[in-house]
Design an enzyme around this catalytic site. Structure first.
Site, PDB file in Angstrom:
ATOM      1  N   LYS A   1       0.818  -1.213   0.000  1.00  0.00           N
ATOM      2  CA  LYS A   1       0.000   0.000   0.000  1.00  0.00           C
ATOM      3  C   LYS A   1       0.854   1.267   0.000  1.00  0.00           C
ATOM      4  O   LYS A   1       0.590   2.183  -0.759  1.00  0.00           O
ATOM      5  CB  LYS A   1      -0.914   0.032   1.239  1.00  0.00           C
ATOM      6  CG  LYS A   1      -1.905  -1.106   1.320  1.00  0.00           C
ATOM      7  CD  LYS A   1      -2.830  -0.947   2.534  1.00  0.00           C
ATOM      8  CE  LYS A   1      -2.115  -0.955   3.872  1.00  0.00           C
ATOM      9  NZ  LYS A   1      -1.514  -2.230   4.251  1.00  0.00           N
TER      10      LYS A   1
ATOM     11  N   ARG B   1      -9.299   1.411   9.466  1.00  0.00           N
ATOM     12  CA  ARG B   1      -8.999  -0.010   9.647  1.00  0.00           C
ATOM     13  C   ARG B   1     -10.005  -0.711  10.539  1.00  0.00           C
ATOM     14  O   ARG B   1      -9.875  -1.918  10.775  1.00  0.00           O
ATOM     15  CB  ARG B   1      -7.655  -0.172  10.354  1.00  0.00           C
ATOM     16  CG  ARG B   1      -6.493  -0.025   9.458  1.00  0.00           C
ATOM     17  CD  ARG B   1      -5.268  -0.505  10.210  1.00  0.00           C
ATOM     18  NE  ARG B   1      -4.158   0.262   9.745  1.00  0.00           N
ATOM     19  CZ  ARG B   1      -3.015  -0.259   9.309  1.00  0.00           C
ATOM     20  NH1 ARG B   1      -2.812  -1.545   9.352  1.00  0.00           N
ATOM     21  NH2 ARG B   1      -2.075   0.505   8.880  1.00  0.00           N
TER      22      ARG B   1
ATOM     23  N   ARG C   1      11.468  -6.921   4.800  1.00  0.00           N
ATOM     24  CA  ARG C   1      11.474  -5.489   5.128  1.00  0.00           C
ATOM     25  C   ARG C   1      12.029  -5.276   6.539  1.00  0.00           C
ATOM     26  O   ARG C   1      12.780  -4.332   6.784  1.00  0.00           O
ATOM     27  CB  ARG C   1      10.048  -4.914   5.031  1.00  0.00           C
ATOM     28  CG  ARG C   1      10.002  -3.407   5.310  1.00  0.00           C
ATOM     29  CD  ARG C   1       8.636  -2.817   5.042  1.00  0.00           C
ATOM     30  NE  ARG C   1       7.674  -3.154   6.083  1.00  0.00           N
ATOM     31  CZ  ARG C   1       6.384  -2.800   6.054  1.00  0.00           C
ATOM     32  NH1 ARG C   1       5.911  -2.124   5.012  1.00  0.00           N
ATOM     33  NH2 ARG C   1       5.580  -3.120   7.035  1.00  0.00           N
TER      34      ARG C   1
ATOM     35  N   ARG D   1      12.417  -2.261  11.061  1.00  0.00           N
ATOM     36  CA  ARG D   1      11.110  -1.880  11.603  1.00  0.00           C
ATOM     37  C   ARG D   1      10.717  -2.849  12.705  1.00  0.00           C
ATOM     38  O   ARG D   1      10.662  -4.054  12.487  1.00  0.00           O
ATOM     39  CB  ARG D   1      10.061  -1.871  10.482  1.00  0.00           C
ATOM     40  CG  ARG D   1       9.177  -0.655  10.534  1.00  0.00           C
ATOM     41  CD  ARG D   1       8.214  -0.639   9.395  1.00  0.00           C
ATOM     42  NE  ARG D   1       6.908  -1.127   9.826  1.00  0.00           N
ATOM     43  CZ  ARG D   1       5.774  -0.880   9.180  1.00  0.00           C
ATOM     44  NH1 ARG D   1       5.808  -0.168   8.074  1.00  0.00           N
ATOM     45  NH2 ARG D   1       4.635  -1.354   9.610  1.00  0.00           N
TER      46      ARG D   1
ATOM     47  N   ARG E   1      -0.481  -9.293  13.180  1.00  0.00           N
ATOM     48  CA  ARG E   1      -1.068  -8.187  12.409  1.00  0.00           C
ATOM     49  C   ARG E   1      -2.023  -8.722  11.346  1.00  0.00           C
ATOM     50  O   ARG E   1      -3.060  -8.117  11.071  1.00  0.00           O
ATOM     51  CB  ARG E   1       0.033  -7.340  11.766  1.00  0.00           C
ATOM     52  CG  ARG E   1       0.618  -6.328  12.756  1.00  0.00           C
ATOM     53  CD  ARG E   1       2.027  -5.932  12.409  1.00  0.00           C
ATOM     54  NE  ARG E   1       2.170  -5.249  11.148  1.00  0.00           N
ATOM     55  CZ  ARG E   1       3.295  -5.238  10.436  1.00  0.00           C
ATOM     56  NH1 ARG E   1       4.372  -5.883  10.871  1.00  0.00           N
ATOM     57  NH2 ARG E   1       3.359  -4.585   9.304  1.00  0.00           N
TER      58      ARG E   1
HETATM   59  P1  ADP Z   1       1.174  -2.267   7.885  1.00  0.00           P
HETATM   60  O1  ADP Z   1       0.094  -1.931   6.889  1.00  0.00           O
HETATM   61  O2  ADP Z   1       2.323  -2.975   7.264  1.00  0.00           O
HETATM   62  O3  ADP Z   1       0.658  -2.947   9.127  1.00  0.00           O
HETATM   63  P2  ADP Z   1       1.359   0.512   8.752  1.00  0.00           P
HETATM   64  O4  ADP Z   1       2.564   1.345   8.665  1.00  0.00           O
HETATM   65  O5  ADP Z   1       0.177   0.920   7.943  1.00  0.00           O
HETATM   66  O6  ADP Z   1       1.850  -0.939   8.373  1.00  0.00           O
HETATM   67  O7  ADP Z   1       0.877   0.401  10.271  1.00  0.00           O
HETATM   68  C1  ADP Z   1       1.753   0.020  11.287  1.00  0.00           C
HETATM   69  C2  ADP Z   1       1.025   0.024  12.648  1.00  0.00           C
HETATM   70  O8  ADP Z   1       0.539   1.357  12.927  1.00  0.00           O
HETATM   71  C3  ADP Z   1      -0.215  -0.848  12.758  1.00  0.00           C
HETATM   72  O9  ADP Z   1       0.087  -2.201  13.051  1.00  0.00           O
HETATM   73  C4  ADP Z   1      -0.961  -0.150  13.909  1.00  0.00           C
HETATM   74  O10 ADP Z   1      -0.408  -0.445  15.171  1.00  0.00           O
HETATM   75  C5  ADP Z   1      -0.697   1.315  13.650  1.00  0.00           C
HETATM   76  N1  ADP Z   1      -1.774   1.882  12.809  1.00  0.00           N
HETATM   77  C6  ADP Z   1      -1.627   2.356  11.530  1.00  0.00           C
HETATM   78  N2  ADP Z   1      -2.819   2.794  11.053  1.00  0.00           N
HETATM   79  C7  ADP Z   1      -3.742   2.568  12.035  1.00  0.00           C
HETATM   80  C8  ADP Z   1      -5.140   2.761  12.161  1.00  0.00           C
HETATM   81  N3  ADP Z   1      -5.862   3.278  11.163  1.00  0.00           N
HETATM   82  N4  ADP Z   1      -5.739   2.435  13.327  1.00  0.00           N
HETATM   83  C9  ADP Z   1      -5.048   1.914  14.339  1.00  0.00           C
HETATM   84  N5  ADP Z   1      -3.722   1.684  14.295  1.00  0.00           N
HETATM   85  C10 ADP Z   1      -3.067   1.987  13.155  1.00  0.00           C
END
Ligand code: ADP
Length: 200
Positions: free
Chosen positions: A25, A100, A139, A145, A156
């Protein structure tokens, strides 16, 4: 006389990109947003910037992120509300990683209603579990990370399945979802997303 720019009318400009962690994404959002001249807004990136800056929000977010849990909705919703009120998002945006949860869908509806705006499309980037686990482990190795470890990645994915996949039905019912296969090469996926935005 100036030539009217019809691209803004014909191209969807208020967009979401949804998909499991590791679907690509962020990579695709950056490309599409640059092409469309709109900001790519990643809630994960905003949280990570806050973690790096050791802000209060960052400290809170980190405690959830490192476990592979979602940050509480109230925190995330407030953050997105203020980000979408910034001037650069007035004519469009591509939200990556938000909403989400169903609660976040409601919150976003409210935020957009207050702004007098509406979503044009929801891009759904699909990829299978084994592929995303492999990509994220890689990654994690390359970037360090802290949430890209196998155990956290698996968690996740299960959080995504339980909390985020129900959103797809909601947006399907609104006729907004455009599905794209995220398993092809980065360039092929970008081309498919572009096409998905052009056609209806
Ligand atoms: P990925 O899609 O690989 O999980 P992101 O960078 O989008 O990576 O998100 C990393 C973390 O940030 C998530 O696992 C969560 O803890 C937090 N996070 C990101 N976006 C949201 C959201 N919309 N609501 C709640 N937590 C979020």
């Amino acid at each position: 006389m100036t030539t009217p720019d019809t691209s803004a009318e014909t191209t969807a400009r208020r967009l979401l990109i949804v998909g499991p962690p590791g679907a690509g994404k962020g990579t695709q959002a950056a490309r599409l947003a640059a092409e469309a001249g709109i900001p790519a807004i990643s809630t994960g990136d905003i949280f990570r910037a806050n973690v790096a800056g050791e802000t209060e929000l960052g400290l809170l977010a980190k405690s959830y992120m490192d476990k592979g849990e979602y940050v509480p909705d109230s925190v995330t919703n407030d953050m997105v509300r203020s980000r979408l009120a910034e001037a650069d998002a007035a004519d469009g945006f591509l939200l990556d990683g938000y909403p989400r949860t169903l609660d976040q869908v409601d919150a976003l509806d409210g935020i957009l209603a207050d702004l007098g705006a509406a979503l044009d499309a929801v891009l759904l980037l699909e990829a299978d579990d084994d592929t995303v686990v492999e990509r994220l482990i890689e990654r994690g190795r390359a970037s360090g990370r802290s949430d890209d470890t196998e155990e956290t990645i698996r968690h996740r994915l299960s959080v995504y399945a339980a909390q985020t996949t129900p959103l797809i039905d909601v947006y399907e019912a609104r006729g907004l979802v455009r599905r794209v296969d995220g398993m092809a090469s980065i360039d092929e996926v970008t081309a498919a997303l572009r096409e998905a935005l052009r056609t209806r």
